[in-house]
Design a protein around this motif. Structure first.
Motif, mmCIF file in Angstrom:
data_model
loop_
_atom_site.group_PDB
_atom_site.id
_atom_site.type_symbol
_atom_site.label_atom_id
_atom_site.label_comp_id
_atom_site.label_asym_id
_atom_site.label_seq_id
_atom_site.Cartn_x
_atom_site.Cartn_y
_atom_site.Cartn_z
ATOM 1 N N VAL A 1 0.846 -1.196 0.000
ATOM 2 C CA VAL A 1 0.000 0.000 0.000
ATOM 3 C C VAL A 1 0.887 1.254 0.000
ATOM 4 N N GLU B 1 0.630 6.173 8.733
ATOM 5 C CA GLU B 1 -0.036 5.117 9.488
ATOM 6 C C GLU B 1 -0.797 5.745 10.644
ATOM 7 N N GLU C 1 -4.406 -4.278 10.549
ATOM 8 C CA GLU C 1 -4.638 -5.351 11.519
ATOM 9 C C GLU C 1 -5.326 -4.821 12.755
HETATM 10 P P1 AMP Z 1 2.071 -5.504 10.394
HETATM 11 O O1 AMP Z 1 2.880 -6.569 11.067
HETATM 12 O O2 AMP Z 1 0.998 -6.055 9.516
HETATM 13 O O3 AMP Z 1 1.572 -4.486 11.390
HETATM 14 O O4 AMP Z 1 3.075 -4.705 9.447
HETATM 15 C C1 AMP Z 1 4.167 -3.995 9.977
HETATM 16 C C2 AMP Z 1 4.425 -2.754 9.162
HETATM 17 O O5 AMP Z 1 4.737 -3.110 7.815
HETATM 18 C C3 AMP Z 1 3.234 -1.833 9.059
HETATM 19 O O6 AMP Z 1 3.177 -0.973 10.177
HETATM 20 C C4 AMP Z 1 3.527 -1.097 7.764
HETATM 21 O O7 AMP Z 1 4.484 -0.072 7.977
HETATM 22 C C5 AMP Z 1 4.161 -2.169 6.904
HETATM 23 N N1 AMP Z 1 3.151 -2.870 6.090
HETATM 24 C C6 AMP Z 1 2.450 -3.960 6.443
HETATM 25 N N2 AMP Z 1 1.593 -4.342 5.471
HETATM 26 C C7 AMP Z 1 1.745 -3.464 4.456
HETATM 27 C C8 AMP Z 1 1.149 -3.300 3.166
HETATM 28 N N3 AMP Z 1 0.226 -4.159 2.686
HETATM 29 N N4 AMP Z 1 1.556 -2.252 2.411
HETATM 30 C C9 AMP Z 1 2.490 -1.384 2.853
HETATM 31 N N5 AMP Z 1 3.099 -1.492 4.057
HETATM 32 C C10 AMP Z 1 2.746 -2.511 4.864
#
Ligand code: AMP
Length: 374
Positions: free
Chosen positions: A178, A183, A261
């Motif tokens: 994305v 965020e 999430e």
């Molecule tokens: P998560 O473990 O899903 O919270 O992902 C950790 C971090 O990775 C997030 O806070 C975002 O900075 C980045 N991230 C996760 N999923 C995406 C995505 N689909 N697109 C872009 N950045 C992402």
């Protein structure tokens, strides 16, 4: 006998839940595998594994309700605890939060937008996902990832199967990367009667996958963005027939919100609510899971929260900053470990930001003195 609340997990989130429960006359007790778990300072601690039935029996017996401060709690353990008292949020919330595919399917089913995604179960599936979603794509393990662990960005479709095996060959989710502007997160609470209250969104900055700073209300937060986030949170809470606090991490893409999430618990990006809101996330979580009326979620000012990662900032320095509040968790220092936080509250956002920068200098100085390699 005062009402008591059993908490599965005894880290800083449990400790802050306990600190919020005490003035309400609610006794909180904890279950944690570590005998020195930091929540033990605010209530009785049962030492045992979070999935040990005997330990769960000990902490939950006689409690008015059971909650948890860690989303890794086994849903079976939650069901075991439910023999003693209602577990809130329920086991379903844990199951949804623990599996990234179930989580995103649940979001979509409730009308909550997400990045495009595909379940991935083998190398061929990773290649098919890269075809369908395009690159770059993010590959994440379905279960067990946190703080940026268990995930990787795939830039070259031909390398997608290798990326899948490098993550351990375990079930994964592939997501379109994305191109977010920033965020955000929304913290919300739902009571037993179904009433939902939502705090103003915060903007969150991470370092190495770990939260460093939250600003609340998020800069430029208009009523439209807040209303959209509140709508998503309410849809999720109603859809899960939820009781307690939830955090939803969001991507802001030109004013459109995509849910990344959920955490079925109080959340680091909501710590600012202790001083920055009329009622903190911790107090409202306790109120909600104990069946009490919820408190107001309006802000008391502009708040910035800075995490202490690895070492706690010098108290005398931090506390010399007007509007700064120090929270030391009482955990042993370790590199990048969350050991405390500081919240600055001021009447206007510019003052809060300037004072938070001062705090952040003290925070970083302590961190690099303790762990020079960073
Ligand atoms: P998560 O473990 O899903 O919270 O992902 C950790 C971090 O990775 C997030 O806070 C975002 O900075 C980045 N991230 C996760 N999923 C995406 C995505 N689909 N697109 C872009 N950045 C992402």
């Amino acid at each position: 006998v005062p009402p008591s609340l059993a908490v599965l997990g005894g880290g800083q989130l449990g400790r802050m839940l306990g600190l919020a429960a005490i003035p309400l006359g609610i006794e909180v007790r904890f279950l944690d595998p570590k005998p020195d778990a930091c929540a033990g300072a605010v209530g009785p601690l049962v030492v045992g594994a979070l999935d040990d039935p005997a330990a769960i029996d000990e902490v939950a017996a006689g409690a008015a309700a059971v909650t948890y401060e860690w989303e890794g709690v086994d849903a079976g353990a939650a069901r075991h605890a439910a023999r003693h008292a209602p577990v809130r949020p329920g086991a379903r919330a844990l199951e949804v939060a623990q599996d990234r595919v179930t989580e995103k399917e649940t979001f979509r089913a409730l009308g909550i937008p997400t990045a495009r995604f595909r379940p991935v179960d083998d190398g061929a599936g990773a290649e098919a996902a890269a075809d369908a979603l395009g690159v770059p794509m993010v590959l994440k393990t379905r279960r067990g990832g946190y703080d940026g662990k268990g995930q990787t960005v795939v830039h070259d479709a031909a390398a997608s199967a290798d990326a899948f095996y490098a993550l351990g060959g375990v079930p994964c989710i592939a997501e379109a990367l994305v191109p977010f502007d920033r965020e955000l997160s929304v913290i919300a609470v739902r009571g037993l009667d179904g009433e939902t209250r939502v705090w103003p969104l915060s903007e969150n900055a991470h370092e190495g996958g770990i939260l460093r700073r939250s600003v609340a209300p998020a800069p430029g937060l208009g009523p439209g963005l807040q209303a959209r986030a509140a709508g998503l949170a309410t849809a999720l809470l109603d859809g899960l027939d939820y009781a307690g606090v939830v955090a939803i991490e969001l991507f802001d893409v030109g004013g459109e919100l995509l849910a990344n999430e959920m955490a079925p618990r109080v959340h680091n990006s909501g710590h600012w609510t202790i001083e920055g809101a009329a009622t903190s996330q911790f107090e409202n979580h306790v109120r909600a899971v104990c069946g009490l009326p919820l408190g107001e979620t309006a802000t008391t000012g502009n708040a910035v929260m800075v995490n202490c990662l690895g070492a706690v900032a010098e108290p005398a320095t931090v506390l010399s900053v007007p509007g700064a509040h120090l929270h030391v968790y009482g955990k042993a220092p370790a590199p990048r470990r969350k050991v405390g936080h500081v919240t600055v509250v001021a009447d206007d956002a510019a003052t809060a930001a300037a004072r938070a920068s001062e705090v952040e200098r003290a925070v970083r100085a302590a961190e690099s003195a303790a762990f020079p390699a960073g």
